[in-house]
Design a protein around this motif. Structure first.
Motif, PDB file in Angstrom:
ATOM      1  N   ALA A   1       1.108  -1.275   0.055  1.00 39.02           N
ATOM      2  CA  ALA A   1       0.065   0.050  -0.084  1.00 39.02           C
ATOM      3  C   ALA A   1       0.947   1.170  -0.089  1.00 39.02           C
ATOM      4  CB  ALA A   1      -0.814  -0.054   1.104  1.00 39.02           C
ATOM      5  N   THR A   2       1.903   1.307   0.813  1.00 37.58           N
ATOM      6  CA  THR A   2       2.797   2.528   0.673  1.00 37.58           C
ATOM      7  C   THR A   2       3.630   2.491  -0.522  1.00 37.58           C
ATOM      8  OG1 THR A   2       3.183   1.998   3.068  1.00 37.58           O
ATOM      9  CG2 THR A   2       4.830   3.258   1.839  1.00 37.58           C
ATOM     10  N   VAL A   3       3.994   1.366  -1.088  1.00 35.39           N
ATOM     11  CA  VAL A   3       4.355   1.469  -2.584  1.00 35.39           C
ATOM     12  C   VAL A   3       3.358   2.085  -3.524  1.00 35.39           C
ATOM     13  CG1 VAL A   3       5.349   0.017  -4.309  1.00 35.39           C
ATOM     14  CG2 VAL A   3       6.249  -0.535  -2.353  1.00 35.39           C
ATOM     15  N   GLY A   4       2.344   1.610  -3.339  1.00 40.51           N
ATOM     16  CA  GLY A   4       1.285   2.220  -4.235  1.00 40.51           C
ATOM     17  C   GLY A   4       1.068   3.857  -4.131  1.00 40.51           C
ATOM     18  N   ASP A   5       1.214   4.267  -2.807  1.00 39.51           N
ATOM     19  CA  ASP A   5       0.982   5.538  -2.817  1.00 39.51           C
ATOM     20  C   ASP A   5       2.279   6.539  -3.378  1.00 39.51           C
ATOM     21  OD1 ASP A   5      -1.116   5.781  -1.239  1.00 39.51           O
ATOM     22  OD2 ASP A   5      -0.061   5.386   0.717  1.00 39.51           O
ATOM     23  N   LEU A   6       3.418   5.651  -3.384  1.00 37.99           N
ATOM     24  CA  LEU A   6       4.656   6.326  -3.625  1.00 37.99           C
ATOM     25  C   LEU A   6       4.568   6.310  -5.259  1.00 37.99           C
ATOM     26  CD1 LEU A   6       7.599   4.759  -1.463  1.00 37.99           C
ATOM     27  CD2 LEU A   6       6.296   6.951  -1.360  1.00 37.99           C
ATOM     28  N   ILE A   7       4.150   5.360  -5.917  1.00 33.14           N
ATOM     29  CA  ILE A   7       4.041   5.007  -7.288  1.00 33.14           C
ATOM     30  C   ILE A   7       3.027   6.195  -7.763  1.00 33.14           C
ATOM     31  CG2 ILE A   7       2.694   3.644  -9.374  1.00 33.14           C
ATOM     32  CD1 ILE A   7       3.831   1.374  -7.758  1.00 33.14           C
ATOM     33  N   GLU A   8       1.940   6.439  -7.260  1.00 28.59           N
ATOM     34  CA  GLU A   8       1.298   7.490  -7.546  1.00 28.59           C
ATOM     35  C   GLU A   8       1.743   8.906  -7.427  1.00 28.59           C
ATOM     36  OE1 GLU A   8      -3.137   8.415  -8.457  1.00 28.59           O
ATOM     37  OE2 GLU A   8      -1.648   6.827  -8.630  1.00 28.59           O
ATOM     38  N   SER A   9       2.558   9.201  -6.449  1.00 26.38           N
ATOM     39  CA  SER A   9       3.385  10.567  -6.078  1.00 26.38           C
ATOM     40  C   SER A   9       4.369  10.486  -7.518  1.00 26.38           C
ATOM     41  CB  SER A   9       4.026  10.430  -4.791  1.00 26.38           C
ATOM     42  OG  SER A   9       3.190  10.356  -3.675  1.00 26.38           O
ATOM     43  N   MET A  10       4.956   9.440  -7.604  1.00 25.47           N
ATOM     44  CA  MET A  10       5.968   9.654  -9.018  1.00 25.47           C
ATOM     45  C   MET A  10       5.104  10.010 -10.119  1.00 25.47           C
ATOM     46  SD  MET A  10       9.042   9.108  -8.262  1.00 25.47           S
ATOM     47  CE  MET A  10       9.768   8.396  -9.717  1.00 25.47           C
ATOM     48  N   ILE A  11       4.038   9.498 -10.426  1.00 20.63           N
ATOM     49  CA  ILE A  11       3.096   9.755 -11.693  1.00 20.63           C
ATOM     50  C   ILE A  11       2.790  11.283 -11.696  1.00 20.63           C
ATOM     51  CG2 ILE A  11       1.022   9.604 -12.935  1.00 20.63           C
ATOM     52  CD1 ILE A  11       1.272   6.559 -11.924  1.00 20.63           C
ATOM     53  N   LYS A  12       2.277  11.676 -10.322  1.00 24.74           N
ATOM     54  CA  LYS A  12       1.784  13.295 -10.330  1.00 24.74           C
ATOM     55  C   LYS A  12       2.800  13.986 -10.271  1.00 24.74           C
ATOM     56  CE  LYS A  12      -0.682  12.269  -6.537  1.00 24.74           C
ATOM     57  NZ  LYS A  12      -1.722  12.539  -5.302  1.00 24.74           N
ATOM     58  N   ARG A  13       4.067  13.717  -9.736  1.00 23.74           N
ATOM     59  CA  ARG A  13       5.287  14.765  -9.758  1.00 23.74           C
ATOM     60  C   ARG A  13       5.769  14.836 -11.338  1.00 23.74           C
ATOM     61  NH1 ARG A  13       8.486  15.963  -5.544  1.00 23.74           N
ATOM     62  NH2 ARG A  13       7.403  15.736  -3.451  1.00 23.74           N
ATOM     63  N   ASP A  14       5.659  13.635 -12.157  1.00 23.81           N
ATOM     64  CA  ASP A  14       6.166  13.694 -13.423  1.00 23.81           C
ATOM     65  C   ASP A  14       5.368  14.534 -14.401  1.00 23.81           C
ATOM     66  OD1 ASP A  14       7.658  12.931 -15.618  1.00 23.81           O
ATOM     67  OD2 ASP A  14       6.548  11.501 -16.187  1.00 23.81           O
ATOM     68  N   LEU A  15       3.765  14.390 -13.785  1.00 21.87           N
ATOM     69  CA  LEU A  15       3.003  15.178 -14.776  1.00 21.87           C
ATOM     70  C   LEU A  15       2.802  16.572 -14.282  1.00 21.87           C
ATOM     71  CD1 LEU A  15       0.160  12.454 -15.009  1.00 21.87           C
ATOM     72  CD2 LEU A  15       1.801  13.228 -16.749  1.00 21.87           C
ATOM     73  N   GLY A  16       3.435  16.947 -13.218  1.00 25.52           N
ATOM     74  CA  GLY A  16       3.349  18.366 -12.658  1.00 25.52           C
ATOM     75  C   GLY A  16       1.855  18.674 -11.922  1.00 25.52           C
ATOM     76  N   ILE A  17       1.375  17.779 -11.403  1.00 23.28           N
ATOM     77  CA  ILE A  17      -0.082  17.969 -10.670  1.00 23.28           C
ATOM     78  C   ILE A  17       0.004  17.587  -9.488  1.00 23.28           C
ATOM     79  CG2 ILE A  17      -1.296  17.942 -12.982  1.00 23.28           C
ATOM     80  CD1 ILE A  17      -2.032  15.063 -12.251  1.00 23.28           C
ATOM     81  N   LYS A  18      -0.923  18.000  -8.493  1.00 26.78           N
ATOM     82  CA  LYS A  18      -1.047  17.713  -7.302  1.00 26.78           C
ATOM     83  C   LYS A  18      -1.846  16.783  -6.948  1.00 26.78           C
ATOM     84  CE  LYS A  18      -2.065  19.781  -2.601  1.00 26.78           C
ATOM     85  NZ  LYS A  18      -3.116  18.791  -2.150  1.00 26.78           N
ATOM     86  N   ASP A  19      -3.204  16.728  -7.348  1.00 29.72           N
ATOM     87  CA  ASP A  19      -4.109  15.657  -7.377  1.00 29.72           C
ATOM     88  C   ASP A  19      -4.694  15.352  -8.726  1.00 29.72           C
ATOM     89  OD1 ASP A  19      -4.372  15.500  -4.535  1.00 29.72           O
ATOM     90  OD2 ASP A  19      -5.450  17.257  -4.669  1.00 29.72           O
ATOM     91  N   LEU A  20      -5.186  13.961  -8.970  1.00 26.73           N
ATOM     92  CA  LEU A  20      -5.259  13.746 -10.324  1.00 26.73           C
ATOM     93  C   LEU A  20      -6.836  13.790 -10.598  1.00 26.73           C
ATOM     94  CD1 LEU A  20      -3.800  10.148 -10.443  1.00 26.73           C
ATOM     95  CD2 LEU A  20      -3.388  12.047 -11.878  1.00 26.73           C
ATOM     96  N   GLY A  21      -7.642  14.313  -9.487  1.00 20.33           N
ATOM     97  CA  GLY A  21      -8.918  14.820  -9.642  1.00 20.33           C
ATOM     98  C   GLY A  21      -9.486  15.516  -8.436  1.00 20.33           C
ATOM     99  N   THR A  22     -10.874  16.025  -8.568  1.00 16.00           N
ATOM    100  CA  THR A  22     -11.375  16.789  -7.364  1.00 16.00           C
ATOM    101  C   THR A  22     -12.967  16.088  -7.008  1.00 16.00           C
ATOM    102  OG1 THR A  22     -12.467  18.451  -9.090  1.00 16.00           O
ATOM    103  CG2 THR A  22     -10.297  18.833  -8.140  1.00 16.00           C
ATOM    104  N   ILE A  23     -13.242  14.955  -7.534  1.00 10.44           N
ATOM    105  CA  ILE A  23     -14.325  14.505  -7.324  1.00 10.44           C
ATOM    106  C   ILE A  23     -14.708  14.005  -5.805  1.00 10.44           C
ATOM    107  CG2 ILE A  23     -13.529  12.057  -7.698  1.00 10.44           C
ATOM    108  CD1 ILE A  23     -16.468  11.528  -9.285  1.00 10.44           C
TER     109      ILE A  23
END
Length: 267
Positions: free
Chosen positions: A216-238
């Motif tokens: 689960a921690t690895v999953g959080d880090l993968i998501e953080s890497m994706i968002k950092r690479d894309l230059g966004i804070k959150d993937l959505g606002t729903i």
């Protein structure tokens, strides 16, 4: 928000199992749309319609056909998106609207992004259906979700109270103490629920919980890497206060496969 989502999961899971699958398809589908929009912000064009159809087909194939059908639908889906992109340009125009150069430009970039989005999260989410399919599938899903939620709660509490040593620069707020809290919470919850709901051994639940905490921690880090690479804070606002659905699904999808595998071996 968390309580509301939990109530929806339990209400559908313990009435008609197929209704829970509908919830999963809807949630993952929203996550896919969030990811495609995020990718588009960096010029990566993913054909959202075939990816969404493939995601729903993978869930159905896994639930009614098993792992072989999940894998088979995934492989077919890969070829579908590769061919789809072959006859559309980077901006989604059809073959008649562009020359050969317009259709081929960025093909590897878009095809790679499309295959990535077939794996993360649709293919991984297909293992929810595999968890749900057996007679005790409802309880297996509850164990899986509870362990993952315990990871978030345990990590947050331990991180706030005792966090001193940074885990990684990828996510500066994560600490080694928080990870330890996740492991402890998941181990306790896993041991408890596996013995209560699945008539398993405490060590089996503890192993599922400990592995779930790490992944689960690895999953959080993968998501953080994706968002950092894309230059966004959150993937959505729903989800108010949470961001997008993928911001909540990240730890779940990375935990799914090993938890399913251990449960298949143990029970």
């Amino acid at each position: 928000m968390g309580v509301g989502l939990g109530a929806l999961v339990i209400a559908t899971l313990y009435t008609i199992k197929e209704l829970f699958l509908v919830v999963v398809v809807a949630a993952v589908g929203i996550g896919v749309v969030e990811m495609t929009r995020a990718f588009a912000s960096r010029g990566i064009r993913v054909p959202v319609v075939p990816v969404l159809v493939s995601m729903a087909a993978m869930q159905a194939g896994a639930y009614w056909g098993g792992p072989a059908w999940l894998l088979g639908v995934f492989v077919v889906s890969v070829f579908v998106v590769l061919i789809w992109r072959m006859f559309t340009g980077g901006d989604g125009e059809g073959e008649q609207g562009q020359g050969a150069a317009g259709r081929t430009a960025g093909y590897v970039r878009d095809a790679t992004g499309s295959v990535f989005l077939l794996v993360y999260p649709p293919l991984l989410a297909g293992f929810v259906a595999l968890l749900l399919a057996p007679g005790d599938g409802r309880d297996r899903v509850i164990v899986f979700i509870a362990v993952t939620v315990a990871s978030d709660i345990g990590g947050y509490v331990a991180g706030v109270l005792f966090g001193r040593h940074q885990l990684t620069v990828i996510s500066p707020k994560k600490t080694w103490e928080g990870l330890a809290g996740s492991v402890v919470a998941c181990t306790l919850v896993g041991g408890w629920l596996v013995t209560w709901l699945l008539d398993g051994q405490i060590w089996q639940g503890a192993l599922i919980g400990a592995l779930g905490a790490v992944l689960a921690t690895v999953g959080d880090l993968i998501e953080s890497m994706i968002k950092r690479d894309l230059g966004i804070k959150d993937l959505g606002t729903i989800l108010p206060g949470h961001g997008g659905l993928m911001d909540r699904l990240d730890s779940l999808v990375t935990t799914l496969v090993p938890v399913w595998l251990l449960m298949a071996l143990f029970f």
